[in-house]
Structures are given as structure tokens and as C-alpha cells.
Design an enzyme around this catalytic site. Sequence first.
Site, mmCIF file in Angstrom:
data_model
loop_
_atom_site.group_PDB
_atom_site.id
_atom_site.type_symbol
_atom_site.label_atom_id
_atom_site.label_comp_id
_atom_site.label_asym_id
_atom_site.label_seq_id
_atom_site.Cartn_x
_atom_site.Cartn_y
_atom_site.Cartn_z
ATOM 1 N N ARG A 112 0.881 -0.974 0.023
ATOM 2 C CA ARG A 112 0.101 0.048 0.101
ATOM 3 C C ARG A 112 0.999 1.414 0.074
ATOM 4 O O ARG A 112 1.717 1.399 0.820
ATOM 5 C CB ARG A 112 -0.820 -0.098 1.391
ATOM 6 C CG ARG A 112 -1.345 1.262 1.437
ATOM 7 C CD ARG A 112 -2.587 1.406 2.519
ATOM 8 N NE ARG A 112 -3.688 0.651 1.980
ATOM 9 C CZ ARG A 112 -4.927 0.863 2.444
ATOM 10 N NH1 ARG A 112 -5.232 1.436 3.548
ATOM 11 N NH2 ARG A 112 -5.833 -0.063 1.913
ATOM 12 N N CYS A 115 -16.149 1.852 0.915
ATOM 13 C CA CYS A 115 -15.150 0.896 0.982
ATOM 14 C C CYS A 115 -14.616 1.052 2.563
ATOM 15 O O CYS A 115 -14.091 0.059 2.936
ATOM 16 C CB CYS A 115 -14.092 1.601 0.078
ATOM 17 S SG CYS A 115 -13.597 3.306 0.361
ATOM 18 N N ASP A 150 -17.108 7.149 -1.311
ATOM 19 C CA ASP A 150 -15.947 7.099 -0.366
ATOM 20 C C ASP A 150 -15.801 8.672 0.186
ATOM 21 O O ASP A 150 -16.256 9.589 -0.296
ATOM 22 C CB ASP A 150 -15.090 6.663 -1.462
ATOM 23 C CG ASP A 150 -13.547 6.411 -0.874
ATOM 24 O OD1 ASP A 150 -13.483 6.139 0.260
ATOM 25 O OD2 ASP A 150 -12.571 6.402 -1.558
ATOM 26 N N HIS A 203 -7.450 0.737 -6.467
ATOM 27 C CA HIS A 203 -7.649 -0.100 -5.057
ATOM 28 C C HIS A 203 -8.356 -1.228 -5.692
ATOM 29 O O HIS A 203 -9.430 -1.547 -5.233
ATOM 30 C CB HIS A 203 -8.344 0.691 -4.080
ATOM 31 C CG HIS A 203 -8.471 0.076 -2.850
ATOM 32 N ND1 HIS A 203 -7.535 -0.981 -2.444
ATOM 33 C CD2 HIS A 203 -9.015 0.608 -1.519
ATOM 34 C CE1 HIS A 203 -7.880 -1.164 -1.027
ATOM 35 N NE2 HIS A 203 -8.578 -0.275 -0.755
ATOM 36 N N ARG A 222 -13.468 -8.394 1.676
ATOM 37 C CA ARG A 222 -11.986 -8.057 1.611
ATOM 38 C C ARG A 222 -11.234 -9.564 1.768
ATOM 39 O O ARG A 222 -10.334 -9.633 1.086
ATOM 40 C CB ARG A 222 -11.459 -6.968 2.463
ATOM 41 C CG ARG A 222 -12.053 -5.602 2.017
ATOM 42 C CD ARG A 222 -11.652 -5.256 0.779
ATOM 43 N NE ARG A 222 -10.105 -5.118 0.706
ATOM 44 C CZ ARG A 222 -9.557 -4.263 1.186
ATOM 45 N NH1 ARG A 222 -9.835 -3.070 1.661
ATOM 46 N NH2 ARG A 222 -8.166 -4.018 0.894
ATOM 47 N N GLN A 226 -10.275 -3.803 -3.375
ATOM 48 C CA GLN A 226 -11.330 -3.263 -2.980
ATOM 49 C C GLN A 226 -12.559 -3.528 -3.835
ATOM 50 O O GLN A 226 -13.591 -4.118 -3.405
ATOM 51 C CB GLN A 226 -11.261 -1.723 -2.660
ATOM 52 C CG GLN A 226 -12.563 -1.227 -2.110
ATOM 53 C CD GLN A 226 -12.929 -1.482 -0.593
ATOM 54 O OE1 GLN A 226 -12.259 -1.519 0.062
ATOM 55 N NE2 GLN A 226 -14.040 -2.206 -0.522
HETATM 56 N N1 CP Z 1 -11.157 -0.088 2.636
HETATM 57 C C1 CP Z 1 -9.855 -0.023 2.774
HETATM 58 O O1 CP Z 1 -8.942 -0.242 2.105
HETATM 59 O O2 CP Z 1 -9.850 0.000 4.308
HETATM 60 P P1 CP Z 1 -8.316 0.327 5.003
HETATM 61 O O3 CP Z 1 -7.630 1.699 4.715
HETATM 62 O O4 CP Z 1 -8.634 0.385 6.515
HETATM 63 O O5 CP Z 1 -7.408 -0.830 4.826
HETATM 64 N N1 NVA Z 2 -9.874 6.780 -1.495
HETATM 65 C C1 NVA Z 2 -9.522 6.598 -0.120
HETATM 66 C C2 NVA Z 2 -9.787 4.946 -0.012
HETATM 67 C C3 NVA Z 2 -9.336 4.427 1.652
HETATM 68 C C4 NVA Z 2 -9.700 2.891 1.598
HETATM 69 C C5 NVA Z 2 -7.972 6.740 0.141
HETATM 70 O O1 NVA Z 2 -7.212 6.363 -0.728
HETATM 71 O O2 NVA Z 2 -7.819 7.292 1.217
#
Ligand code: CP
Ligand code: NVA
Length: 305
Positions: free
Chosen positions: A101, A264, A224, A128, A292, A131
Site C-alpha cells: 500500500r 469501502c 468514498d 484499489h 475483503r 477493494q
Molecule cells: N477499505 C480499505 O482499504 O480500508 P483500510 O484503509 O482500513 O485498509
Molecule cells: N480513497 C480512499 C480509500 C481508502 C480505503 C483513500 O485512498 O484514502
Amino acid sequence: MKRDFLSVRDFTREEILESFEIAKDMKKDRLKYSEVLKGQTLALIFEKPSLRTRTSFDVGIQQLGGYSLYLSPNEISLGKRESVYDVAKNLERMVQGIMIRTFAHQIVEDMAKYAKIPIINGLTDLLHPCQAMADYLTVLEHKGKLDNSIKLVYVGDGNNVAHSLMYAGARLGVNVTISTPKGFEPNLIVWQNANEDAKKTGAKIEVVHNPQEAVKNADVIYTDVWASMGQESETDKRKQIFKPYQVNSELMSYAKDDTLFMHCLPAHRGDEVTDSVIDSPNSVVFDEAENRLHAQKAVMYKLMK
Ligand code: CP
Ligand code: NVA
């Protein structure tokens, strides 16, 4: 030949659907596939915070019989303390797969190019994909099908989550409408790629501005956060711009009685969604969160079994 999962586009439509079948089977008995990652270790590199991604990968790897190694933002500093190339060349000597990530999508592309082991994208500024896999598995469970009789409407920022929903919708043949304020539309290249894929499945991928128009006939309304990780300094400015895009009971009233609400998570209650919607019977946000785990186990199965 090793395979990566950097984007939903790394899987064909058939592979996505097969992953969903595997995920559903895994969901019935969490220990049925407990030898898949036997003797294998996955490094989990996090350069941003996480609840769901961290937990679901950690638990999923354990359930598949493997070992997970969490590497926090302070430990690696990809590209700062050490180059992406050197991190890849070190880790491939010790672990059998890497989930990352991070910020720039190019980092996961580079990691995949340099490392001889599978790389899984656990969120970048652009995409993502894990997701989106969990989300469409959730739609399949609730609506019983994934084709162009389903309309998913994403209301809010044209961000990483929106991009992966577009890619997966295009691959699967599900219609996806993205409703954003002007200036916050999805990335143009992502939109073009999604449209290219949609030609093969008959999906309609559209970008519009008016949220009330967009949600008419929606089977799913998705939102989101308005400011993603890394955009915190824009939070106040964005709150003003995105206010008309809040998913509240009034916006839901333009859709159908059985329209699902999806997010999400993490949610900023009172901003992009109200309690009245996220806590309503139409909301499936915790099903998505649980999925997930199952969807990612299926992805790891496909890449590493
Ligand atoms: N939806 C999601 O990716 O959650 P986190 O940021 O908590 O991993
Ligand atoms: N769009 C958000 C998603 C988090 C799971 C971010 O990137 O912070």
C-alpha cells in the site's frame, strides 16, 4: 511466469468470476484451503494507515497456511531510505510474495518489474483493486448476478476506489456511472481503458455531474471519502465542493427501495454519507469489509497456489 495483481485488469473476466467462486467456497469453511500458502511468507508493506487491508491480508494469509510479515511506514520508506529496486531485490530473496500500500502507482509497477515474486496492490493513489474485487463479490451475493442489468452509481471523488470500480465493472459487464463535481472526474486514461474493456462486455461506463440524475434506477449507490489519504490538507476546501454529493436519505429517495448502499470504509459520517444511510437496512458496508478477506484469499490462491 510469476503473476501480479496491480489492477483488476490483470485478471480476465473469467478469472475474476472464478475468483468469486473460490472466494464463496472459502467463505463457507475458512480452514478448507489451509495448505495453499504452506511454507510461504508474504511481506505486507504499508506506507499509509489501514484497518481492513492490514487485518484481511494478515488473517487471510494465516488461514491459507502462510506467514505474514507487516512492515510499517517507518520501516522501509520506499524510495527514500532505499530504492524500490533494492527493496525488491532484497525481499525476493526472503519472502514469496509482497502486498504494497503506497502513494504513487509507479512504485507498485516498478516493484512488479524488479521482483521475481508476485506483487499485490493494496491501494495506490491511482487504484484499489482488492477493494473492487470485494465490492463486486458483495454485489453478486446481494443481487445474484453481475451483468449490464446492474447499474452501480459512484457519487463523490473520482479517486482510486472509483477507478477500480470502473475497471471491474467494464471487465464484468456491469454499468458504472461516476457522478463527481467538475474538476474531480476520474483519470482520463483510466476512463479510456475502462471504455476499451467495456466494448467487449457491453458495459456502459459514464461520467456525469448531477447526482440526483445519476442515481435514478441505480442498483448500487457507492461513495468514498472526499479527501483520500495524502490529501488531508485539502479537507476543508473539498468539504465545500462535495457537499451536494453527500449520500443522504434525500439522495437515496431518487433510487429504488432495494438500492444497496456501499462504501469501502473508513467513512466520514456526516460528510460523504449520513448515519441514516450507512446504518440503514440497504447498507452492506460490513459485508464488503468482510469480503475483503475472502476475495483477497482467492486472489492469493490464483497467484501463489
Ligand atoms: N477499505 C480499505 O482499504 O480500508 P483500510 O484503509 O482500513 O485498509
Ligand atoms: N480513497 C480512499 C480509500 C481508502 C480505503 C483513500 O485512498 O484514502
